[in-house]
Design a protein around this motif. Structure first.
Motif, PDB file in Angstrom:
ATOM      1  N   LEU A 215     -16.150 -21.173  14.512  1.00 31.05           N
ATOM      2  CA  LEU A 215     -15.842 -22.600  14.393  1.00 31.05           C
ATOM      3  C   LEU A 215     -15.309 -23.159  15.714  1.00 31.05           C
ATOM      4  CD1 LEU A 215     -16.103 -24.760  12.276  1.00 31.05           C
ATOM      5  CD2 LEU A 215     -13.788 -24.244  11.513  1.00 31.05           C
ATOM      6  N   LYS A 216     -14.533 -22.376  16.431  1.00 28.85           N
ATOM      7  CA  LYS A 216     -14.040 -22.837  17.734  1.00 28.85           C
ATOM      8  C   LYS A 216     -15.196 -23.023  18.712  1.00 28.85           C
ATOM      9  CE  LYS A 216      -9.337 -21.040  17.430  1.00 28.85           C
ATOM     10  NZ  LYS A 216      -8.392 -20.004  17.893  1.00 28.85           N
ATOM     11  N   VAL A 217     -16.161 -22.124  18.663  1.00 23.77           N
ATOM     12  CA  VAL A 217     -17.336 -22.284  19.531  1.00 23.77           C
ATOM     13  C   VAL A 217     -18.075 -23.565  19.141  1.00 23.77           C
ATOM     14  CG1 VAL A 217     -19.571 -21.303  20.188  1.00 23.77           C
ATOM     15  CG2 VAL A 217     -17.568 -19.814  19.961  1.00 23.77           C
ATOM     16  N   ASN A 218     -18.240 -23.796  17.849  1.00 24.75           N
ATOM     17  CA  ASN A 218     -18.896 -25.002  17.364  1.00 24.75           C
ATOM     18  C   ASN A 218     -18.147 -26.241  17.844  1.00 24.75           C
ATOM     19  OD1 ASN A 218     -19.450 -27.209  15.339  1.00 24.75           O
ATOM     20  ND2 ASN A 218     -20.917 -25.671  14.610  1.00 24.75           N
ATOM     21  N   TYR A 219     -16.836 -26.260  17.679  1.00 27.27           N
ATOM     22  CA  TYR A 219     -16.043 -27.423  18.084  1.00 27.27           C
ATOM     23  C   TYR A 219     -16.067 -27.641  19.593  1.00 27.27           C
ATOM     24  CZ  TYR A 219     -14.004 -27.880  13.383  1.00 27.27           C
ATOM     25  OH  TYR A 219     -13.816 -28.077  12.044  1.00 27.27           O
ATOM     26  N   TYR A 220     -16.175 -26.574  20.365  1.00 24.07           N
ATOM     27  CA  TYR A 220     -16.247 -26.705  21.822  1.00 24.07           C
ATOM     28  C   TYR A 220     -17.421 -27.593  22.218  1.00 24.07           C
ATOM     29  CZ  TYR A 220     -16.799 -25.431  26.736  1.00 24.07           C
ATOM     30  OH  TYR A 220     -16.943 -25.471  28.111  1.00 24.07           O
ATOM     31  N   TYR A 221     -18.519 -27.451  21.497  1.00 22.62           N
ATOM     32  CA  TYR A 221     -19.714 -28.244  21.810  1.00 22.62           C
ATOM     33  C   TYR A 221     -19.663 -29.640  21.201  1.00 22.62           C
ATOM     34  CZ  TYR A 221     -21.878 -24.368  24.140  1.00 22.62           C
ATOM     35  OH  TYR A 221     -22.158 -23.385  25.053  1.00 22.62           O
ATOM     36  N   ILE A 222     -18.833 -29.833  20.188  1.00 21.35           N
ATOM     37  CA  ILE A 222     -18.739 -31.146  19.552  1.00 21.35           C
ATOM     38  C   ILE A 222     -17.694 -32.002  20.252  1.00 21.35           C
ATOM     39  CG2 ILE A 222     -18.058 -32.355  17.443  1.00 21.35           C
ATOM     40  CD1 ILE A 222     -19.324 -30.019  15.873  1.00 21.35           C
ATOM     41  N   CYS A 223     -16.472 -31.474  20.404  1.00 20.39           N
ATOM     42  CA  CYS A 223     -15.374 -32.254  20.986  1.00 20.39           C
ATOM     43  C   CYS A 223     -14.256 -31.297  21.407  1.00 20.39           C
ATOM     44  CB  CYS A 223     -14.853 -33.255  19.970  1.00 20.39           C
ATOM     45  SG  CYS A 223     -13.370 -34.145  20.497  1.00 20.39           S
ATOM     46  N   LYS A 224     -13.940 -31.312  22.675  1.00 20.63           N
ATOM     47  CA  LYS A 224     -12.926 -30.387  23.190  1.00 20.63           C
ATOM     48  C   LYS A 224     -11.530 -30.734  22.674  1.00 20.63           C
ATOM     49  CE  LYS A 224     -15.971 -29.007  26.765  1.00 20.63           C
ATOM     50  NZ  LYS A 224     -17.146 -29.350  26.020  1.00 20.63           N
ATOM     51  N   ARG A 225     -11.289 -31.992  22.400  1.00 14.30           N
ATOM     52  CA  ARG A 225     -10.004 -32.403  21.819  1.00 14.30           C
ATOM     53  C   ARG A 225      -9.868 -31.848  20.391  1.00 14.30           C
ATOM     54  NH1 ARG A 225      -6.265 -36.566  22.975  1.00 14.30           N
ATOM     55  NH2 ARG A 225      -5.335 -37.501  21.138  1.00 14.30           N
ATOM     56  N   LYS A 226     -10.946 -31.932  19.620  1.00 12.34           N
ATOM     57  CA  LYS A 226     -10.952 -31.382  18.261  1.00 12.34           C
ATOM     58  C   LYS A 226     -10.690 -29.875  18.310  1.00 12.34           C
ATOM     59  CE  LYS A 226     -13.861 -31.250  14.125  1.00 12.34           C
ATOM     60  NZ  LYS A 226     -15.057 -31.793  13.479  1.00 12.34           N
ATOM     61  N   LEU A 227     -11.304 -29.201  19.265  1.00  7.50           N
ATOM     62  CA  LEU A 227     -11.080 -27.766  19.447  1.00  7.50           C
ATOM     63  C   LEU A 227      -9.604 -27.480  19.684  1.00  7.50           C
ATOM     64  CD1 LEU A 227     -11.811 -24.792  20.071  1.00  7.50           C
ATOM     65  CD2 LEU A 227     -12.314 -25.534  22.415  1.00  7.50           C
ATOM     66  N   TRP A 228      -8.981 -28.237  20.556  1.00  3.28           N
ATOM     67  CA  TRP A 228      -7.565 -28.006  20.878  1.00  3.28           C
ATOM     68  C   TRP A 228      -6.702 -28.238  19.636  1.00  3.28           C
ATOM     69  CZ3 TRP A 228      -2.867 -30.473  20.775  1.00  3.28           C
ATOM     70  CH2 TRP A 228      -1.848 -29.885  21.508  1.00  3.28           C
TER      71      TRP A 228
END
Length: 169
Positions: A14-27
């Protein structure tokens, strides 16, 4: 990046997925600031996950307490998604799973199922995608270790994000 480092940093699919969607969401997600329980898209994804492919025997397979694969069969590891709108993020999540499995000496092909769209996409761990993934993993490590979230960036899909109110209210 070896398997022990990935486990130490706790990089999930999921973190890899979020990295490509939005780096703020990942954080935000990496800091356990989760607003996803009441999000319509997340709930829809959970319903799809629970109701499609019920006959598959190998479902929700947790590997190395790091990745959770939706379905495993003889030929594929499969990920079930509600829509292909985030196809790149979905693909890189599966590439990550294939990479972790490779670290364990297991070679498979990935398959992303979009049951609502009756669409499938095969994913292979090519040298080019593996190199891109390794760069992304370094980026993920850097982001999750930051003391503050990345700067707010308005993206076309922000209104549907579970973190929308956090970012824009």
């Amino acid at each position: 990046m070896d398997l022990e480092t990935l486990k130490e940093i706790r990089i999930t699919g999921l973190k890899v997925n979020y990295y490509y969607i939005c780096k703020r969401k990942l954080w935000l997600f990496s800091k356990n600031l989760s607003f996803e329980k009441n999000n319509d898209k997340i709930i829809l994804g959970q319903i799809l996950h629970e109701n499609y492919y019920k006959s598959e025997k190998e479902r929700d397979i947790l590997i190395q307490d790091l990745i959770s694969i939706d379905i495993v069969d003889d030929d594929y590891i499969r990920e079930v998604k509600s829509s292909d709108k985030m196809e790149k993020a979905d693909m890189m999540q599966v590439v990550y799973y294939l990479y972790v499995l490779k670290q364990l000496g297991i070679e498979k092909v990935g398959l992303i199922n979009y049951p609502k769209q009756k669409k499938k996409k095969e994913v292979y761990l090519t040298k080019q995608l593996e190199q891109e993934l390794l760069e992304a993993l370094k980026g993920i490590e850097k982001i999750v270790n930051q003391s503050k979230p990345p700067k707010l960036e308005k993206l076309p899909y922000c209104k549907k994000c579970s973190y929308f109110e956090f970012c824009f209210a």
